[in-house]
Structure formats: structure tokens, C-alpha cells
Design a protein around this motif. Structure first.
Motif, PDB file in Angstrom:
ATOM      1  N   ALA A 109       0.882  -1.174   0.000  1.00 37.60           N
ATOM      2  CA  ALA A 109       0.000   0.000   0.000  1.00 37.60           C
ATOM      3  C   ALA A 109       0.915   1.218   0.000  1.00 37.60           C
ATOM      4  N   VAL A 110       1.005   1.874  -1.161  1.00 34.25           N
ATOM      5  CA  VAL A 110       2.047   2.889  -1.361  1.00 34.25           C
ATOM      6  C   VAL A 110       1.464   4.296  -1.418  1.00 34.25           C
ATOM      7  N   ALA A 111       1.919   5.154  -0.510  1.00 28.77           N
ATOM      8  CA  ALA A 111       1.646   6.595  -0.600  1.00 28.77           C
ATOM      9  C   ALA A 111       3.003   7.297  -0.625  1.00 28.77           C
ATOM     10  N   GLY A 112       3.075   8.427  -1.301  1.00 27.31           N
ATOM     11  CA  GLY A 112       4.323   9.193  -1.320  1.00 27.31           C
ATOM     12  C   GLY A 112       5.422   8.472  -2.081  1.00 27.31           C
ATOM     13  N   PHE A 114       1.017  -7.406  -5.328  1.00 24.12           N
ATOM     14  CA  PHE A 114       0.528  -6.281  -6.125  1.00 24.12           C
ATOM     15  C   PHE A 114       0.560  -5.013  -5.313  1.00 24.12           C
ATOM     16  N   ILE A 115       0.462  -3.907  -6.055  1.00 23.32           N
ATOM     17  CA  ILE A 115       0.595  -2.595  -5.431  1.00 23.32           C
ATOM     18  C   ILE A 115      -0.738  -1.865  -5.536  1.00 23.32           C
ATOM     19  N   ILE A 116      -1.219  -1.356  -4.403  1.00 21.33           N
ATOM     20  CA  ILE A 116      -2.324  -0.398  -4.419  1.00 21.33           C
ATOM     21  C   ILE A 116      -1.697   0.947  -4.069  1.00 21.33           C
ATOM     22  N   ALA A 117      -1.922   1.945  -4.926  1.00 22.18           N
ATOM     23  CA  ALA A 117      -1.244   3.226  -4.741  1.00 22.18           C
ATOM     24  C   ALA A 117      -2.235   4.321  -4.388  1.00 22.18           C
ATOM     25  N   ALA A 118      -1.804   5.214  -3.508  1.00 21.83           N
ATOM     26  CA  ALA A 118      -2.547   6.454  -3.276  1.00 21.83           C
ATOM     27  C   ALA A 118      -2.237   7.390  -4.436  1.00 21.83           C
ATOM     28  N   LYS A 119      -3.127   8.345  -4.666  1.00 32.11           N
ATOM     29  CA  LYS A 119      -2.920   9.373  -5.706  1.00 32.11           C
ATOM     30  C   LYS A 119      -1.562  10.049  -5.560  1.00 32.11           C
ATOM     31  N   ASP A 173       4.224   9.315 -11.597  1.00 33.28           N
ATOM     32  CA  ASP A 173       3.141   9.444 -10.611  1.00 33.28           C
ATOM     33  C   ASP A 173       2.244   8.200 -10.636  1.00 33.28           C
ATOM     34  N   ALA A 174       1.263   8.208  -9.748  1.00 28.45           N
ATOM     35  CA  ALA A 174       0.423   7.015  -9.567  1.00 28.45           C
ATOM     36  C   ALA A 174      -0.354   6.678 -10.845  1.00 28.45           C
ATOM     37  N   ASP A 175      -0.854   7.719 -11.534  1.00 26.49           N
ATOM     38  CA  ASP A 175      -1.661   7.433 -12.725  1.00 26.49           C
ATOM     39  C   ASP A 175      -0.813   6.808 -13.828  1.00 26.49           C
ATOM     40  N   GLU A 176       0.396   7.345 -14.014  1.00 25.49           N
ATOM     41  CA  GLU A 176       1.282   6.749 -15.027  1.00 25.49           C
ATOM     42  C   GLU A 176       1.648   5.314 -14.621  1.00 25.49           C
ATOM     43  N   ALA A 177       1.882   5.122 -13.330  1.00 26.17           N
ATOM     44  CA  ALA A 177       2.244   3.773 -12.848  1.00 26.17           C
ATOM     45  C   ALA A 177       1.095   2.792 -13.079  1.00 26.17           C
ATOM     46  N   GLU A 178      -0.131   3.270 -12.947  1.00 32.91           N
ATOM     47  CA  GLU A 178      -1.272   2.380 -13.205  1.00 32.91           C
ATOM     48  C   GLU A 178      -1.403   2.104 -14.706  1.00 32.91           C
ATOM     49  N   VAL A 206       1.055  -0.698 -11.133  1.00 30.80           N
ATOM     50  CA  VAL A 206       0.147  -0.574 -10.005  1.00 30.80           C
ATOM     51  C   VAL A 206      -1.189  -1.218 -10.370  1.00 30.80           C
ATOM     52  N   ALA A 207      -1.771  -1.948  -9.426  1.00 25.86           N
ATOM     53  CA  ALA A 207      -3.052  -2.612  -9.705  1.00 25.86           C
ATOM     54  C   ALA A 207      -4.217  -1.633  -9.629  1.00 25.86           C
ATOM     55  N   ARG A 208      -4.191  -0.750  -8.636  1.00 26.97           N
ATOM     56  CA  ARG A 208      -5.292   0.211  -8.456  1.00 26.97           C
ATOM     57  C   ARG A 208      -4.730   1.493  -7.866  1.00 26.97           C
ATOM     58  N   VAL A 209      -5.367   2.628  -8.228  1.00 26.66           N
ATOM     59  CA  VAL A 209      -5.054   3.905  -7.577  1.00 26.66           C
ATOM     60  C   VAL A 209      -6.302   4.322  -6.804  1.00 26.66           C
ATOM     61  N   VAL A 210      -6.094   4.735  -5.556  1.00 20.85           N
ATOM     62  CA  VAL A 210      -7.242   5.112  -4.720  1.00 20.85           C
ATOM     63  C   VAL A 210      -6.957   6.464  -4.073  1.00 20.85           C
ATOM     64  N   PRO A 211      -8.019   7.169  -3.632  1.00 24.13           N
ATOM     65  CA  PRO A 211      -7.778   8.423  -2.917  1.00 24.13           C
ATOM     66  C   PRO A 211      -6.898   8.163  -1.686  1.00 24.13           C
ATOM     67  N   SER A 212      -6.029   9.130  -1.390  1.00 22.26           N
ATOM     68  CA  SER A 212      -5.026   8.904  -0.337  1.00 22.26           C
ATOM     69  C   SER A 212      -5.652   8.488   0.992  1.00 22.26           C
ATOM     70  N   GLN A 213      -6.779   9.134   1.332  1.00 21.28           N
ATOM     71  CA  GLN A 213      -7.360   8.841   2.657  1.00 21.28           C
ATOM     72  C   GLN A 213      -7.933   7.423   2.730  1.00 21.28           C
TER      73      GLN A 213
END
Ligand code: HXC
Length: 257
Positions: free
Chosen positions: A100-103, A118-123, A166-171, A176-183
Motif C-alpha cells: 500500500a504505497v503513498a508518497g 501487487f501494489i495499491i497506490a494512493a494518488k 506518478d500514480a496514474d502513469e504507474a497504473e 500498479v493494480a489500483r489507484v485510490v484516494p489517499s485517505q
């Protein structure tokens, strides 16, 4: 067990590990790796745990291997001690691991995330292999896993320029499997891990093992491996239970047998 560089908790059947060296943006030194290997090994051996989540802080998953620890290393020491050889233990964990990756997930941080299943990424996530800016190259699988996961063009771009993505390019490129809001990051990762942990553990572990084969062997060998394990699943009580539950229109109750 008391750890200095990570925080370890369980959430039901999910093992949660938070990298915790905030003063160094979770830079991965050998003490942290030692802690991580012990915690992962303990979750892997614990029958109550069905999946694992590794996360960092809001600012950094991990900003790389610890540059201050590596700075004075010479070739003979690196070779004789097999520096970073212990990182090979992470991909040998048999239960699924979600990153679970942020920053920042840079250098060894990006490589650690790629060792997970797999990786779930924050925005806010930023991935990169900036080793070239330090006069070295990735050493924990970055050149190999990145090339296999996102292809040669992007892998070369990241490894040769040291730029971050960034997260969108990584997805978009499949890192990255999914990008989700940071919170929502931790909650989403734990939810995914709980889902995995609700299934038959031997089936989950064999599925992980089989998907990983795709990166290690030819298509024909991989398909043969898949077929053998698929056949073996008909020896499980959980296969009988899963299919009986479907036809009986009820929720299955897996026994991990
Ligand atoms: C040791 C690190 C570190 C690292 C950050 N810090 N990254 N210490 N190793 N990899 C420390 C800084 O020295 C600083 O400590 C504190 O964390 C905060 O970092 P700042 O740089 O002040 O934060 P900021 O300005 O927000 O910049 C964030 C950053 C930058 C862009 C992520 O820290 C950065 O570029 N870090 C290095 C990234 C990197 O090159 N990683 C690859 C490492 S090599 P002080 O004490 O000064 O406050 C690698 C090889 C792996 O990973 C393969 C084989 C081992």
C-alpha cells in the motif's frame, strides 16, 4: 516481539506491517530489513493470517536503500557480505503481500513494492529508480522486475533518467493494480487483503506461486505447472465446499484443507 523500525499489527486474518523510520523517509537500512524479514516470516508461519499488507507513511512508502549506510561500502565488503542478499527472502514469502504505497517509493522502495504481489497506490504515490543519480544502478531487482512488469521502454526511461512517475502513469503502465484516494489507501488495501484471506489458504498460496511462475519460465512450462496444481486442487475439501456452496446458493466456509 518488539521492533525498532517497523510497526506490526494484525487486523483479523490480515498481517499489517508499517515501515517506520520517519526521520529518514523509511530508508531501508539493514536493521529495518532484519525486522521486516522476521515479521514476514512470523506471519507466513501463522495459520491465522491469510494475507499481508506492507505500507509506509503518507509521505513515503520508502525513499530507497539507506544511502548513509551504503556510502562508505567498498567492493570487497559488498561482495563478501553479500550486501542486500537478505532481500531475497521477501519474494520467498508464500502468502500474498499487498504493498500500500503513498508518497515516495524510490530505489529500493520501488523494488520492495515490486517484491510484493501487487501494489495499491494512493494518488500521491511517486515511483522511481533514481540510483543513477547516485553513481550506481538498482540492485534489488529494479532493472529486472521493472523491465518484466512495465516493459523495456519505461524501465529504461526510469532507470537511465532517474525520473519519478506518478500514480496514474504507474497504473497506466501496469506497475500498479489500483489507484485510490489517499485517505482510503490503508482501508482499501486491508479490504483487499481480507478478501484474499477469506478464501482457501492453500488455493491462495498455490495461485500466487503459479502466477509468479509466469515470470520465471516458458509459457509451455508455466501452463504445465498450472495444470498440475489445478488438478491437485480437486484433492482439497475446500474445492468440494466451494462448489457445493455455489450450487447450494450459500456462502462457502473454507477450512484451509
Ligand atoms: C538515507 C534518506 C534517504 C535515503 C531521504 N533520506 N532518503 N536517508 N537514505 N534513501 C533522509 C534525508 O537525508 C533527510 O535526512 C530526511 O530523510 C528527509 O529527506 P529530505 O531529502 O530532506 O526530504 P525532501 O526534501 O522532501 O526530499 C524527499 C526525496 C529525497 C526526494 C525523497 O529525500 C531523496 O531524493 N531521497 C533519496 C532518494 C534516492 O536516491 N533513493 C535511492 C537510494 S539508492 P536529514 O537527516 O538530512 O534530515 C537505492 C539502491 C537500492 O535505493 C539497491 C541496492 C541497495
Amino acid at each position: 516481539m518488539a521492533y525498532e523500525n517497523i510497526i506490526v499489527e494484525t487486523r483479523g486474518a490480515v498481517g499489517l506491517i508499517r515501515l517506520n523510520r520517519p526521520q529518514a523517509l523509511n530508508a531501508l537500512n539493514s536493521a529495518l530489513l532484519g525486522d521486516l524479514n522476521i515479521a514476514l516470516g512470523a506471519f507466513d508461519a501463522d495459520g491465522r493470517i491469510g494475507a499481508i499488507v506492507i505500507t509506509g507513511s503518507e509521505k513515503a512508502f520508502a525513499a530507497g536503500a539507506d544511502i548513509k549506510e551504503m556510502q562508505s561500502l567498498d567492493f570487497v565488503d559488498a561482495y563478501m557480505e553479500d550486501f542486500i542478499g537478505d532481500w531475497e527472502k521477501v519474494p520467498r514469502i508464500r502468502k500474498p503481500i499487498i504493498a500500500a504505497v503513498a508518497g515516495y517509493a524510490l530505489g529500493g522502495g520501488c523494488e520492495l513494492a515490486m517484491m510484493c504481489d501487487f501494489i495499491i497506490a494512493a494518488k500521491t504515490a511517486k515511483f522511481g529508480q533514481p540510483e543513477i543519480t547516485l553513481g550506481v544502478m538498482p540492485g534489488m531487482g529494479g532493472t529486472q522486475r521493472l523491465a518484466r512488469f512495465i516493459g523495456k521502454a519505461k524501465a529504461m526511461d526510469l532507470c537511465l533518467t532517474g525520473r519519478m512517475m506518478d500514480a496514474d502513469e504507474a497504473e497506466r503502465c501496469g506497475l500498479v493494480a489500483r489507484v485510490v484516494p489517499s485517505q482510503d489507501l490503508l482501508e482499501e488495501a486491508i479490504k483487499a487483503a481480507e478478501k484474499i484471506a477469506s478464501f482457501s489458504q492453500p488455493v491462495v498460496m498455490m495461485t500466487k506461486e503459479t502466477v509468479n511462475r509466469a515470470y520465471e519460465t516458458t509459457l509451455a512450462e508455466g501452463l504445465r505447472f498450472e495444470r498440475r496444481l489445478f488438478h491437485s486442487m480437486f484433492a482439497l475439501e475446500d474445492q468440494k465446499e466451494g462448489m457445493a456452496a455455489f450450487t447450494g446458493k450459500r456462502t462457502p466456509s473454507f477450512k484451509n484443507r
